[in-house]
Design an enzyme around this catalytic site. Structure first.
Site, PDB file in Angstrom:
ATOM      1  N   ASP A   1       0.830  -1.197   0.000  1.00  0.00           N
ATOM      2  CA  ASP A   1       0.000   0.000   0.000  1.00  0.00           C
ATOM      3  C   ASP A   1       0.874   1.262   0.000  1.00  0.00           C
ATOM      4  OD1 ASP A   1      -2.790   0.974   0.368  1.00  0.00           O
ATOM      5  OD2 ASP A   1      -1.979   1.829   2.215  1.00  0.00           O
TER       6      ASP A   1
ATOM      7  N   GLU B   1       1.754  -0.601  -5.022  1.00  0.00           N
ATOM      8  CA  GLU B   1       0.696   0.366  -5.328  1.00  0.00           C
ATOM      9  C   GLU B   1       1.377   1.727  -5.303  1.00  0.00           C
ATOM     10  OE1 GLU B   1      -3.179   2.756  -3.866  1.00  0.00           O
ATOM     11  OE2 GLU B   1      -1.465   2.370  -2.609  1.00  0.00           O
TER      12      GLU B   1
HETATM   13  C1  BGC Z   1      -5.424   2.202  -0.507  1.00  0.00           C
HETATM   14  C2  BGC Z   1      -6.586   3.003  -0.058  1.00  0.00           C
HETATM   15  C3  BGC Z   1      -6.256   3.569   1.309  1.00  0.00           C
HETATM   16  C4  BGC Z   1      -4.937   4.329   1.294  1.00  0.00           C
HETATM   17  C5  BGC Z   1      -4.407   4.551   2.664  1.00  0.00           C
HETATM   18  C6  BGC Z   1      -4.398   3.307  -0.661  1.00  0.00           C
HETATM   19  O1  BGC Z   1      -3.803   3.622  -1.679  1.00  0.00           O
HETATM   20  O2  BGC Z   1      -5.627   1.500  -1.682  1.00  0.00           O
HETATM   21  O3  BGC Z   1      -7.769   2.271  -0.031  1.00  0.00           O
HETATM   22  O4  BGC Z   1      -7.263   4.440   1.710  1.00  0.00           O
HETATM   23  O5  BGC Z   1      -3.944   3.633   0.611  1.00  0.00           O
HETATM   24  O6  BGC Z   1      -3.982   3.341   3.208  1.00  0.00           O
END
Ligand code: BGC
Length: 565
Positions: free
Chosen positions: A222, A284
């Protein structure tokens, strides 16, 4: 005439010695909304296990689970209070073990979410930091700073939270006086960790080992571009939305895509490579341009990164061609596979996005008072876009429910919204609840089969009855059957490990045409039908084709796969 665009994996390897993830189709399960075993209205791990056959039948290679760890659920589980325990709302650690075991029996790999940028404010470390006071070892795990102004009552700098409002919160010190401030790039309940602190690094290495030892096949990381902040926390006052963090030409905020993140990934790579079974690390990272993103997947770092440049590309042949070309070139240059994705739990579902004119700037979450999409056109283009994606070499990510053609819930009542974005933006951005509504499985069951009762943490639209899995299974031309066939053909023709050659000229600028290992892919993003070349043998269409057996016509907003060699 064709113009080749290579993909690096082809050069030396045969299918057998290529790690599974280089061509995998990975299905994202959002645990709250997939299947509820106990009727409390929130999906859970036993529910997921009971429905895994669906994924095997669909034909994906793996699933990725959004967080199911102990959490106050201030950001639907992306606020983790204990990284090694399952939240009772989702089940127990033995339920997690049972899920992984069943998935493996079915030949499915399992990725779990790792949330390293921040913890929950209810994490034991943060509670200890509050209690210990300024200058303590406990505070040094987070980004605590003194305030500015004569009495420290102003935040340390002007950074803004991705969810809206300031990125700093002031705490009350143990002696009851107003005290230091802590950084939270997301919700106030998600304090950012200080990744220059060796204790933080050691802790996450241990968490990674914990889950690898339990048999998971990898992690989705994340906010992988956000963990390291520029030294001295230099001033930056612009609003920063998650989905608009990737503008290649805008100056870069001092908390995204900093060089220091790469050291962390080199360390993690060394851990993961010691395990058997080609475990995988996926970033991500909302980073542009693709060359910059490709730095996350260099040989000794992560294995894949989500291609958000592709996700945000409109349904327009020229734009698609550009983004596909630059993406493949960028990952080829570092020897990594490209990934493709159209939907996830943070964005408006693609069946709805494509229901607006290409290039329309959509709000952060659609509400009932906003312009509504053209549902039919949206689904038609979404299916066509999916067939483009699944024909591309590399790895593809699906988001739960897209195989049913689920649209965004665009008329959710405001009072049921749970995304912190809604409150933190002072009720301006409706946020992401619309893509997180529980999945419909059976038309005539309570909650359309999501769980044994009518309970659901978000309401399902009545029209979803006709989209339920049992209304589509075995029905020729249904969205589900198109996905299933596409996944089967993708596998049979080895498209994920294939190569890509653009077909130049013949069809006009509204038509995207390429060949992947003898399969011609023609996507008509224009408004008039296009003739398929003579002799091409149709394998699959995203919608009904027109013309005759001798002259097949591909209507507007339809993609066709055809055999040409
Ligand atoms: C996740 C989100 C989340 C954020 C904070 C992101 O990029 O995919 O759903 O709210 O990170 O953790």
């Amino acid at each position: 005439m064709t113009s080749p665009l290579s993909t690096s994996l082809l050069h030396a390897r045969t299918q057998d010695d290529v790690p599974w993830w280089r061509s995998a189709v990975i299905y994202q399960v959002y645990p709250r909304s997939w299947a509820d075993s106990n009727g409390d209205g929130i999906g859970d791990l036993p529910g997921i296990t009971s429905r895994l056959e669906h994924l095997a039948a669909l034909g994906v290679d793996a699933l990725w689970l959004s967080p199911f760890y102990v959490s106050p659920q201030a950001d639907a589980g992306y606020d983790v209070a204990d990284y090694r325990t399952v939240d009772p709302v989702f089940g127990s650690l033995s339920d997690a073990d049972a899920l992984v075991a069943r998935a493996h029996e079915l030949g499915l790999r399992v990725l779990v979410d790792l949330v390293p940028n921040h913890t929950s404010d209810e994490h034991i470390w943060f509670q200890a930091a509050l209690a210990a006071g300024p200058g303590s070892r406990e505070r040094a795990r987070y980004l605590f700073r003194d305030g500015t102004g004569p009495d420290g009552s102003q935040p340390p700098n002007g950074w803004r939270s991705v969810f809206g409002g300031p990125a700093w919160e002031r705490v009350t010190e143990p002696d009851g006086t107003p005290g230091q401030w802590y950084l939270h790039l997301f919700d106030v309940k998600q304090p950012d960790l200080d990744w220059t602190n060796p204790e933080v690094r050691a802790e996450f290495e241990s968490v990674i080992r914990f889950w690898l030892d339990r048999g998971v096949d990898g992690f989705r990381i994340d906010v992988a571009h956000g963990m390291v902040k520029a030294e001295g926390l230099p001033e930056w006052t612009q609003e920063q939305e998650l989905l608009h963090g990737a503008d290649a030409h805008a100056p870069k905020p001092p908390y995204w895509d900093q060089e220091g993140v790469h050291d962390i990934y080199r360390d993690w790579h060394r851990i993961v490579e010691k395990y058997d079974g080609d475990r995988v690390l996926v970033a991500e990272a909302w980073v542009e341009p693709p060359e910059r993103l490709a730095r996350y997947v260099r040989d000794d770092e992560l294995h894949q990164s989500f291609n958000f440049s592709y996700l945000v590309t409109p349904w327009r042949a020229e734009d698609l061609r550009d983004v596909i070309t630059t993406s493949v070139r960028a990952t080829d240059a570092v020897g990594a596979p490209t990934t493709w994705v159209l939907s996830n739990h943070d964005v408006i579902r693609h069946a709805t996005r494509f229901g607006f004119e290409a290039g329309t700037k959509l709000p952060t979450g659609i509400g009932a008072h906003h312009e509504q999409p053209d549902r039919e056109a949206g689904l038609r283009r979404a299916r066509a876009a999916t067939l483009v994606m699944l024909a591309l070499p590399g790895s593809a990510y699906l988001y739960q429910g897209e195989e049913l053609g689920l649209p965004e819930h665009t008329t959710l009542p405001d009072e049921v919204r749970q995304d912190p974005t809604w409150v933190r933006s002072s009720y301006d951005h409706r946020g992401r609840d619309g893509c997180r509504v529980p999945v419909p499985w059976e038309a005539d069951a309570p909650s359309f089969g999501f769980g044994p009762t009518d309970a659901g943490w978000l309401p399902q639209p009545a029209e979803w009855r006709e989209l339920a899995l049992d209304q589509q299974r075995g029905v020729e031309g249904s969205t589900y059957e198109v996905y299933r066939q596409a996944l089967r053909l993708r596998r049979e023709h080895g498209l994920g490990l294939g190569s890509l050659e653009w077909v130049e000229g013949a069809f006009g600028r509204d038509v995207l045409t390429f060949v992947n290992d003898g399969v011609l892919v023609l996507a008509n993003t224009g408004t008039t039908p296009v003739a398929l070349p003579q002799g091409a043998k149709v394998l699959l269409g995203s919608g009904e084709l027109a013309g005759s057996a001798d002259q097949v016509l591909v209507p507007a907003d339809v993609t066709v796969w055809a055999r040409v060699r």
